[in-house]
Design a protein around this motif. Structure first.
Motif, PDB file in Angstrom:
ATOM      1  N   VAL A  65       0.838  -1.120   0.113  1.00 22.33           N
ATOM      2  CA  VAL A  65      -0.070   0.070   0.073  1.00 22.33           C
ATOM      3  C   VAL A  65       0.956   1.353   0.273  1.00 22.33           C
ATOM      4  N   MET A  66       1.733   1.313   0.889  1.00 19.05           N
ATOM      5  CA  MET A  66       2.910   2.404   0.993  1.00 19.05           C
ATOM      6  C   MET A  66       3.675   2.453  -0.416  1.00 19.05           C
ATOM      7  N   GLN A  67       3.731   1.686  -1.018  1.00 23.36           N
ATOM      8  CA  GLN A  67       4.758   1.808  -2.343  1.00 23.36           C
ATOM      9  C   GLN A  67       3.792   2.476  -3.405  1.00 23.36           C
ATOM     10  N   MET A  68       2.291   1.975  -3.215  1.00 24.97           N
ATOM     11  CA  MET A  68       1.660   2.576  -4.280  1.00 24.97           C
ATOM     12  C   MET A  68       1.148   3.962  -4.246  1.00 24.97           C
ATOM     13  N   LEU A  69       0.937   4.279  -2.984  1.00 24.11           N
ATOM     14  CA  LEU A  69       0.772   5.548  -2.654  1.00 24.11           C
ATOM     15  C   LEU A  69       1.749   6.675  -2.851  1.00 24.11           C
TER      16      LEU A  69
END
Length: 316
Positions: A65-69
């Motif tokens: 999730v953090m990598q996408m955001l």
């Protein structure tokens, strides 16, 4: 999902199930030849294995999730300073309100992790990013500052030894009656599945997300909150699990691409498999003593992180 992909996922699930079965059977206490072996099996082995599943899946998913955001492959709760903020919140809870129980500490740690992640995101918006390596460097530096503050406060109040025990990153103390709050991170993982498509679109940037009707800010806050809860709860119950959310999503993305929804089952299985293997190594390498899983995971994760960096550099 094609038949071939479904078969591959089934094989991966069987391999992970086999690792979990081994986890249930490995331990210093001889449950097979002891009168209370069955009771000890349900008190210690089953909760520990369930904790491996819940923590591994949640932290790996949080990294995705953090990598996408952030649109950066080198970001997770470790390299964004999220876990350090959770540790600071936990320490402040002990200093200010020591009578607060496990749930209260978990809530404060999650709130602190959320604040820290928001600060990290705000810093990223205010700087010009010329290379992908700048983002994790900012997170690591921010985490180092917060960690230094946490260590200073712990030293001032003679809590250094206690803090080291809290954040060691080990499943040794996970028994029946202590691991149950980890089901919260299981709920977090399910919520990520529900908003996976929106996270994928948000990962394409504000303009693209807005043009297709996705409320970018809402998804950004929701994703950050889910990551903070996962990091806060895991830190309170288990401790630090370094690089877990960095390595697994990157390996899956290299093989399968960037679609969050189709990658999520693989990321969950990969997270469970990696943390289980590291835990088994820690349990057996110096039996009857136990090496913390964070130490083994840190060695494996650091090596994988360097490999990913070199791969990205050669590709560029």
């Amino acid at each position: 999902m094609s038949v071939k992909q479904g078969s591959a996922l089934l094989v991966a699930a069987i391999i992970v199930a086999a690792l979990l079965a081994v986890s249930l059977l490995v331990g210093v206490y001889d449950i097979a030849n002891s009168e209370d072996g069955g009771e000890m099996f349900w008190i210690t082995r089953v909760p520990r294995t369930l904790a491996l599943v819940l923590a591994g899946a949640a932290m790996a998913t949080s990294g995705l999730v953090m990598q996408m955001l952030t649109q950066n492959r080198f970001v997770d709760a470790t390299t964004a300073g999220t876990t350090e903020w959770a540790a600071l919140g936990l320490l402040l809870t002990v200093l200010i309100a020591p009578q607060v129980g496990l749930v209260g500490r978990m809530i404060v740690a999650s709130l602190s992790a959320f604040i820290g992640t928001v600060v990290f995101m705000a810093i990223l918006r205010r700087i010009v990013i010329r290379t992908t390596l700048v983002v994790p460097l900012i997170g690591i530096m921010l985490g180092a500052v917060v960690s230094a503050l946490t260590t200073f406060l712990a030293a001032q109040f003679n809590l250094l030894q206690m803090m080291g025990t809290w954040f060691m990153g080990s499943f040794t103390a996970v028994v029946r009656g202590r691991y149950e709050v980890l089901w919260i991170v299981g709920i977090v993982t399910l919520l990520v599945f529900l908003i996976a498509d929106r996270i994928t679109v948000a990962g394409l940037g504000r303009d693209v997300a807005t043009s297709v009707g996705v409320r970018y800010e809402v998804i950004l806050i929701a994703g950050t909150a889910l990551v903070a809860v996962a990091a806060g709860v895991t830190t309170v119950v288990v401790g630090f699990l370094p690089f877990l959310g960095l390595v697994v999503p990157n390996v899956v993305a290299m093989i399968r691409g960037d679609d969050v929804r189709s990658n999520l089952p693989w990321v969950c299985l990969g997270g469970v498999a990696l943390v289980t293997v590291c835990d088994l190594i820690g349990r057996t390498v110096r039996m009857p003593f136990e090496v913390p899983v964070s130490m083994v995971l840190g060695i494996v994760g650091a090596a994988a992180f360097i490999t990913i960096l070199l791969r990205q550099r050669s590709a560029a």
